[in-house]
Scaffold this motif. Structure first.
Motif, short mmCIF file in Angstrom:
data_model
loop_
_atom_site.label_atom_id
_atom_site.label_comp_id
_atom_site.label_asym_id
_atom_site.label_seq_id
_atom_site.Cartn_x
_atom_site.Cartn_y
_atom_site.Cartn_z
N SER A 95 0.83 -1.20 0.00
CA SER A 95 0.00 0.00 0.00
C SER A 95 0.87 1.25 0.00
O SER A 95 2.10 1.18 0.06
CB SER A 95 -0.91 -0.01 1.23
N SER A 103 -4.37 -9.84 -1.80
CA SER A 103 -5.73 -9.73 -2.35
C SER A 103 -6.11 -11.01 -3.09
O SER A 103 -5.25 -11.68 -3.68
CB SER A 103 -5.82 -8.54 -3.31
N THR A 144 -3.13 -0.57 -5.75
CA THR A 144 -2.90 -0.66 -4.31
C THR A 144 -1.87 0.36 -3.85
O THR A 144 -1.99 0.93 -2.75
CB THR A 144 -2.44 -2.08 -3.93
N LEU A 152 -7.81 1.34 1.62
CA LEU A 152 -8.20 0.14 0.87
C LEU A 152 -9.42 -0.51 1.49
O LEU A 152 -10.21 -1.17 0.79
CB LEU A 152 -7.04 -0.87 0.85
N ILE A 153 -9.59 -0.30 2.79
CA ILE A 153 -10.76 -0.85 3.49
C ILE A 153 -11.95 0.10 3.39
O ILE A 153 -13.05 -0.30 3.02
CB ILE A 153 -10.42 -1.13 4.97
N LYS A 155 -12.41 2.65 1.34
CA LYS A 155 -12.77 3.05 -0.02
C LYS A 155 -12.78 1.85 -0.97
O LYS A 155 -12.41 1.96 -2.13
CB LYS A 155 -11.81 4.11 -0.53
N ARG A 156 -13.20 0.74 -0.46
CA ARG A 156 -13.15 -0.50 -1.25
C ARG A 156 -13.91 -0.41 -2.58
O ARG A 156 -13.40 -0.87 -3.60
CB ARG A 156 -13.69 -1.66 -0.40
N VAL A 159 -11.71 1.51 -5.01
CA VAL A 159 -10.54 0.72 -5.38
C VAL A 159 -10.94 -0.37 -6.37
O VAL A 159 -10.26 -0.61 -7.38
CB VAL A 159 -9.90 0.10 -4.13
N SER A 160 -12.05 -1.04 -6.12
CA SER A 160 -12.53 -2.11 -7.00
C SER A 160 -12.84 -1.58 -8.40
O SER A 160 -12.48 -2.20 -9.40
CB SER A 160 -13.77 -2.77 -6.39
N ILE A 183 -13.33 -7.97 -5.68
CA ILE A 183 -12.25 -8.23 -4.72
C ILE A 183 -12.82 -9.16 -3.66
O ILE A 183 -13.67 -8.76 -2.86
CB ILE A 183 -11.75 -6.92 -4.09
N ASN A 185 -11.19 -10.58 -1.16
CA ASN A 185 -10.66 -10.36 0.18
C ASN A 185 -9.42 -9.48 0.14
O ASN A 185 -8.65 -9.52 -0.82
CB ASN A 185 -10.32 -11.70 0.84
N PHE A 186 -9.26 -8.66 1.20
CA PHE A 186 -8.03 -7.92 1.48
C PHE A 186 -7.46 -8.47 2.77
O PHE A 186 -8.16 -8.49 3.79
CB PHE A 186 -8.32 -6.42 1.65
#
Length: 283
Positions: A95, A103, A144, A152-153, A155-156, A159-160, A183, A185-186
């Motif tokens: 990140s 991911s 990323t 990343l969490i 604003k998923r 990001v996707s 996605i 999983n992160f």
């Protein structure tokens, strides 16, 4: 023939088949055997396309579903599946704040049916391993790196969407269409996840304290307002009190006492016995 008329046919005499018939039957059987051996027909099933090869060279034509005739020995057909397939790829990246992120990316994709010959000629049938997986890895790393681990969490969806857009643009160059992107999983390090959890807990406690403080302020303001209202009411009452009003209240109290008196004087007086001022009643 004795006892009857001879009709020219005797079942005891074998029938002579013309030589031409033997030749025709032989040719027909040979032709069937040749067709079975060289098999010039090909069937393209549902969800498939046929890549025609002339002595190994890919031809511009793409065979659709159904039965087709080939030139024996010269032509060969390679079948390719053009239905929607699912691909799942594990991608590792860093990140913006240098946190390690793992991911799991899942996509649904299909190849362009009318471009199947180009895909076979330039990539072959292993396009998932050669094109899709490396493209997913590269896109995930690039996107990323533009966000912190916390973003990343939080604003998923953003990001996707950004990853999907980059992957669509990259794969369409290879005649591959992305139907769905997600996605799965992160994953972060245990220390980072504990830090995130502690931060969220602190933020929740701070929010609760802020709400409690707001509630206390509102209650205090309400009490102040109520006290001001009561003080103002008392002030107005004091301003309206005059000697005439006091005299009127005394007269009203005396009249009420007379109404309650039964006309009999008590034998023993006490301080609780009401005093009737007759002079006040005269005025």
């Amino acid at each position: 023939m004795p006892g009857g008329v001879f009709d020219g046919f005797d079942p005891k005499i074998p029938k002579i088949v013309p030589k031409k018939s033997y030749v025709f039957i032989t040719i027909a059987i040979a032709a069937v055997l040749v067709l079975l051996i060289i098999n010039p027909f090909v069937t393209i099933g549902a969800g498939e396309r046929g890549i025609v090869l002339n002595f190994g060279a890919v031809q511009p034509i793409v065979l659709s579903e159904g039965l087709h005739v080939l030139i024996p020995i010269v032509q060969k057909v390679i079948k390719m599946d053009v239905r929607v397939h699912k691909s799942q790829t594990n991608a590792e990246a860093s990140s913006k704040d240098l946190q390690e992120v793992t991911s799991v990316i899942a996509i649904n994709y299909h190849i362009l049916p009318d471009k199947a010959n180009i895909i076979y000629q330039s990539i072959g049938t292993g396009y998932k391993e050669r094109i899709i997986d490396p493209a997913v890895q590269e896109i995930v790393k690039a996107v990323t790196a533009r966000y912190t681990a916390e973003e990343l969490i939080t604003k998923r969806p953003v990001v996707s969407a950004e990853m999907r857009g980059g992957l669509v643009e990259r794969l369409i160059k290879h005649q591959i269409v992305v139907d769905e992107f997600s996605i799965m999983n992160f994953s972060f390090s245990k220390i980072f996840m504990e830090a995130i959890e502690s931060k969220q807990t602190a933020e929740q406690l701070a929010l609760k304290a802020s709400r409690d403080l707001d509630r206390i302020k509102i209650e205090a303001e309400q009490k102040i307002t109520q006290a001001k209202a009561e003080a103002e009411a008392l002030r107005l009452q004091k301003e309206n009190i005059s000697p005439d009003l006091i005299k009127l209240r005394r007269i009203e109290a005396t009249i009420k006492a007379i109404d309650k008196w039964n006309g009999i004087l008590p034998k023993v007086t006490s301080q609780n016995m009401p005093f009737i001022d007759v002079k006040e009643l005269e005025h």
